[in-house]
Design a protein around this motif. Structure first.
Motif, short mmCIF file in Angstrom:
data_model
loop_
_atom_site.label_atom_id
_atom_site.label_comp_id
_atom_site.label_asym_id
_atom_site.label_seq_id
_atom_site.Cartn_x
_atom_site.Cartn_y
_atom_site.Cartn_z
N ASP A 119 3.07 -16.18 10.31
CA ASP A 119 2.71 -15.57 9.03
C ASP A 119 1.31 -15.93 8.56
N ASP A 120 0.63 -16.84 9.29
CA ASP A 120 -0.72 -17.24 8.87
C ASP A 120 -1.82 -16.50 9.62
N ILE A 121 -1.48 -15.67 10.58
CA ILE A 121 -2.52 -14.99 11.37
C ILE A 121 -3.18 -13.90 10.52
N ARG A 122 -4.50 -13.82 10.61
CA ARG A 122 -5.24 -12.83 9.83
C ARG A 122 -5.26 -11.51 10.59
N ILE A 123 -4.80 -10.45 9.93
CA ILE A 123 -4.76 -9.11 10.52
C ILE A 123 -5.51 -8.16 9.59
N THR A 124 -6.54 -7.53 10.11
CA THR A 124 -7.32 -6.60 9.30
C THR A 124 -7.42 -5.25 10.01
N ALA A 125 -7.98 -4.27 9.31
CA ALA A 125 -8.14 -2.93 9.86
C ALA A 125 -9.61 -2.61 10.04
N ARG A 126 -9.90 -1.77 11.02
CA ARG A 126 -11.23 -1.21 11.22
C ARG A 126 -11.10 0.30 11.20
N ALA A 136 -11.25 10.31 2.93
CA ALA A 136 -10.02 9.56 2.63
C ALA A 136 -10.23 8.05 2.68
N LEU A 137 -11.41 7.57 2.33
CA LEU A 137 -11.68 6.14 2.42
C LEU A 137 -10.81 5.35 1.44
N VAL A 141 -7.81 2.52 2.30
CA VAL A 141 -7.68 1.16 1.77
C VAL A 141 -6.26 0.93 1.27
N GLU A 142 -5.73 1.89 0.54
CA GLU A 142 -4.36 1.76 0.03
C GLU A 142 -3.35 1.68 1.17
N GLY A 151 -7.27 -7.13 5.06
CA GLY A 151 -8.58 -6.59 4.75
C GLY A 151 -8.86 -5.36 5.57
N ILE A 152 -10.01 -4.74 5.32
CA ILE A 152 -10.41 -3.54 6.03
C ILE A 152 -11.92 -3.46 6.08
N SER A 153 -12.44 -2.89 7.16
CA SER A 153 -13.88 -2.65 7.27
C SER A 153 -14.10 -1.21 7.71
#
Length: 310
Positions: A119-126, A136-137, A141-142, A151-153
């Motif tokens: 549960d501590d691993i960081r998962i983000t989107a690109r 649709a930016l 994000v939503e 997070g998202i980049s």
């Protein structure tokens, strides 16, 4: 947006390919390796490759479509410090762009499976911004939040380079399928400004990786493609602090510049510090270089951080 999947011959970096480079990696002070592709979760012996790198306490980051994450969640949780999944938009839009029915659901399933493991691993989107999703930016994000991502980049689509297994620059017809028209760029600007205002808290907190200036740079990139304004190179020190090793062993100073050697011929530090490698860095002036000026991304490592991309 890559063409790596079109390779006629399957190739991958294996532990046997890296054994001779252990000393070179230590001499270079490599501390961070990003595994990307294609799809790294399709690697035939990913566990062995990760274990070999982790033996030298190298941090591992995974860039993935996320479609196989649910199958390999235990392996990813064991070896990777963080994960970046591709997210093209909300569910229906993501599935349409990926041309895989249910792909959004599979990514979410993979994220949940990975959270169950760690549960501590960081998962983000690109998110790669292009013709099909530029409008649709905010909703993307939503979608990232609904998926439980950290997070998202955002990154503009690269349509003009020979990177990512493109032997030639895409023809104009293919570029036009991905890039934006003048009217669409104006609409993108409106979307970006709305994102900056409506998601100011997400930007301030770092949930959206790019600040207002970098988000606006995406608009300027597409405008420059249309010849509406001057192309300006981003702030970047990638050729001096990192390297890209492709599946066939080819070494590049970054994803977009030409090959300077191959790890099957010489040790990695010898490739990077060869006359060809040193000459490239010595004479590279990013502000004037056409490849840098058209670049869609930038890596600006600070301090002593150094890395290699496989």
């Amino acid at each position: 947006m890559c063409d790596i999947w079109k390779r006629e011959e399957a190739s991958e970096i294996r532990v046997a390919d890296l054994e001779r480079h252990r000393v070179a990696l230590r001499r270079l002070g490599v501390r961070w390796v990003v595994l990307t592709g294609g799809e790294p979760l399709m690697h035939s012996d990913l566990a062995a490759l990760c274990a070999w790198l982790r033996a030298d306490d190298i941090r591992l980051t995974l860039l993935t479509t996320g479609l196989l994450l649910w199958k390999r969640a235990a392996l990813v949780a064991r070896f990777f410090a963080d994960v970046i999944v591709s997210l093209d938009g909300p569910a229906e839009l993501h599935d349409s762009i990926r041309r895989v029915h249910g792909s959004f659901r599979l990514v979410r399933q993979g994220v949940d499976a990975l959270r169950d493991q760690r549960d501590d691993i960081r998962i983000t989107a690109r998110t790669t911004v292009q013709k099909a999703n530029f409008h649709a930016l905010g909703s993307t994000v939503e979608a990232a939040k609904q998926m439980g991502l950290d997070g998202i980049s955002f990154l503009a689509a690269d349509v003009t380079s020979k990177a990512f297994n493109r032997p030639l620059v895409w023809p104009v017809e293919r570029q036009n399928e991905i890039s934006l028209s003048r009217t669409e760029v104006d609409r993108l600007e409106e979307e970006v400004e709305r994102l900056i205002v409506e998601h100011a808290a997400d930007i301030a907190a770092g949930y959206i990786a790019e600040g207002a200036q970098k988000l606006r740079r995406i608009v300027r990139h597409f405008r420059a493609q249309l010849g509406l304004e001057e192309a300006i190179a981003p702030v970047c020190n990638a050729p001096w602090t990192s390297a890209v090793i492709e599946a066939d062993g080819a070494v590049r100073p970054c994803f977009f510049h030409n090959v300077i050697g191959n790890i099957h011929d010489s040790a990695l530090d010898q490739v990077l510090n060869s006359e060809r490698g040193r000459d490239f860095r010595r004479h590279l002036v990013m502000a004037d270089d056409p490849t840098c000026r058209q670049c869609v991304c930038s890596l600006n490592y600070r301090g002593q951080a150094r890395g290699t991309v496989l």
